[in-house]
Write an enzyme that holds these catalytic residues in place. Structure first.
Site, PDB file in Angstrom:
ATOM      1  N   ASN A 231       6.626   1.042  12.741  1.00  0.00           N
ATOM      2  CA  ASN A 231       5.553   1.801  12.093  1.00  0.00           C
ATOM      3  C   ASN A 231       4.259   1.662  12.885  1.00  0.00           C
ATOM      4  OD1 ASN A 231       3.875   3.199  10.374  1.00  0.00           O
ATOM      5  ND2 ASN A 231       4.460   2.062   8.532  1.00  0.00           N
TER       6      ASN A 231
ATOM      7  N   ILE B 251       0.889  -1.161   0.000  1.00  0.00           N
ATOM      8  CA  ILE B 251       0.000   0.000   0.000  1.00  0.00           C
ATOM      9  C   ILE B 251       0.924   1.206   0.000  1.00  0.00           C
ATOM     10  CG2 ILE B 251      -1.734   1.364   1.222  1.00  0.00           C
ATOM     11  CD1 ILE B 251      -2.842  -1.165   2.420  1.00  0.00           C
ATOM     12  N   ALA B 252       0.841   2.040  -1.021  1.00  0.00           N
ATOM     13  CA  ALA B 252       1.776   3.162  -1.155  1.00  0.00           C
ATOM     14  C   ALA B 252       1.029   4.422  -1.561  1.00  0.00           C
ATOM     15  CB  ALA B 252       2.857   2.842  -2.183  1.00  0.00           C
TER      16      ALA B 252
ATOM     17  N   GLU C 146       2.596  -7.710   6.284  1.00  0.00           N
ATOM     18  CA  GLU C 146       3.743  -7.426   7.143  1.00  0.00           C
ATOM     19  C   GLU C 146       3.868  -5.920   7.310  1.00  0.00           C
ATOM     20  OE1 GLU C 146       4.388 -11.388   5.438  1.00  0.00           O
ATOM     21  OE2 GLU C 146       4.366  -9.458   4.368  1.00  0.00           O
TER      22      GLU C 146
ATOM     23  N   TYR D 250      -4.246  -0.613  10.863  1.00  0.00           N
ATOM     24  CA  TYR D 250      -4.596  -2.002  10.576  1.00  0.00           C
ATOM     25  C   TYR D 250      -5.436  -2.602  11.695  1.00  0.00           C
ATOM     26  CZ  TYR D 250      -1.000  -1.526   6.967  1.00  0.00           C
ATOM     27  OH  TYR D 250      -0.263  -1.116   5.891  1.00  0.00           O
TER      28      TYR D 250
END
Length: 221
Positions: free
Chosen positions: A158, A119-120, A153, A165
């Site tokens: 982070n 996811i960017a 992962e 999440y």
């Protein structure tokens, strides 16, 4: 819901997006090594296990549609002819994407498990709800593909991502030691409960609605 100039939309990634996707990847993960290549994304888009989406600026889509409606008869004929002659019906698209992309995400489907591989979001568009919308969209895609659980992962450092999440039902299931090649950092393995369950579906709908309210409905389907 109709797109306006300040709205974004999510769609499936295509070959024409790859140049921008590579830029997003490098911008979002500057220390990551090795970085994906054009060839690796060409392969991924033909890999039956892989499914990728991009988030586009909706206003640019509208501009393109408005231009189509205002061109003359000859241009219409030329445009339609071009559509049917375009190699996207027979192979990879060679042109660049007409949309400005702000983010991307992808999963690999393995039986009934969806693994989030990336996811960017462009750094210039962080903290605008884009990453969360990509997460919502990729989970919805996993549900449509009949996944039962979603895994990923995340760097142990982070904590912002871990909190996001957890909001969507991910819990820590283990650790991958020295998972990240740039600095040898460990990764937490996070996984959901059954995303196909009615309870999870209701939670996802509620969080999606809350996200839309918070960001003033700027994200469309």
């Amino acid at each position: 819901m109709e797109n306006t100039n300040n709205k974004y939309h999510v769609r499936k990634m295509k070959d024409a997006d790859i140049t921008q996707v590579l830029d997003i990847d490098l911008d979002a993960f500057p220390t990551q090594w090795p970085h994906p290549t054009t060839n690796s994304y060409h392969y991924e888009l033909r890999n039956k296990l892989a499914h990728y989406i991009v988030l586009c600026r909706g206003g640019e889509k509208n501009k393109q549609e408005n231009e189509k409606r205002t061109i003359g008869f000859k241009e219409v004929i030329s445009y339609i002819t071009g559509l049917f002659a375009h190699d996207r019906f027979f192979g990879p698209e060679k042109t660049s994407s007409s949309n400005f992309l702000l983010g991307m995400a992808g999963i690999w489907m393995m039986v009934d498990e969806a693994h989030i591989v990336t996811i960017a979001v462009r750094r210039s568009h962080k903290r605008q709800g884009i990453g969360e919308w990509l997460l919502i969209s990729i989970i919805e895609m996993a549900r449509q593909l009949n996944a039962k659980i979603v895994t990923l992962e995340v760097r142990v450092s982070n904590t912002v991502a871990q909190t996001l999440y957890a909001k969507y039902g991910f819990a820590t299931a283990g650790t991958r030691k020295r998972y990240y090649s740039d600095n040898g950092e460990d990764a937490l393995i996070m996984t959901t409960e059954n995303i196909a369950s009615p309870a999870y579906g209701e939670m996802l709908r509620r969080l999606k609605d809350e996200h839309g309210i918070r960001w003033n409905g700027c994200y469309t389907e």
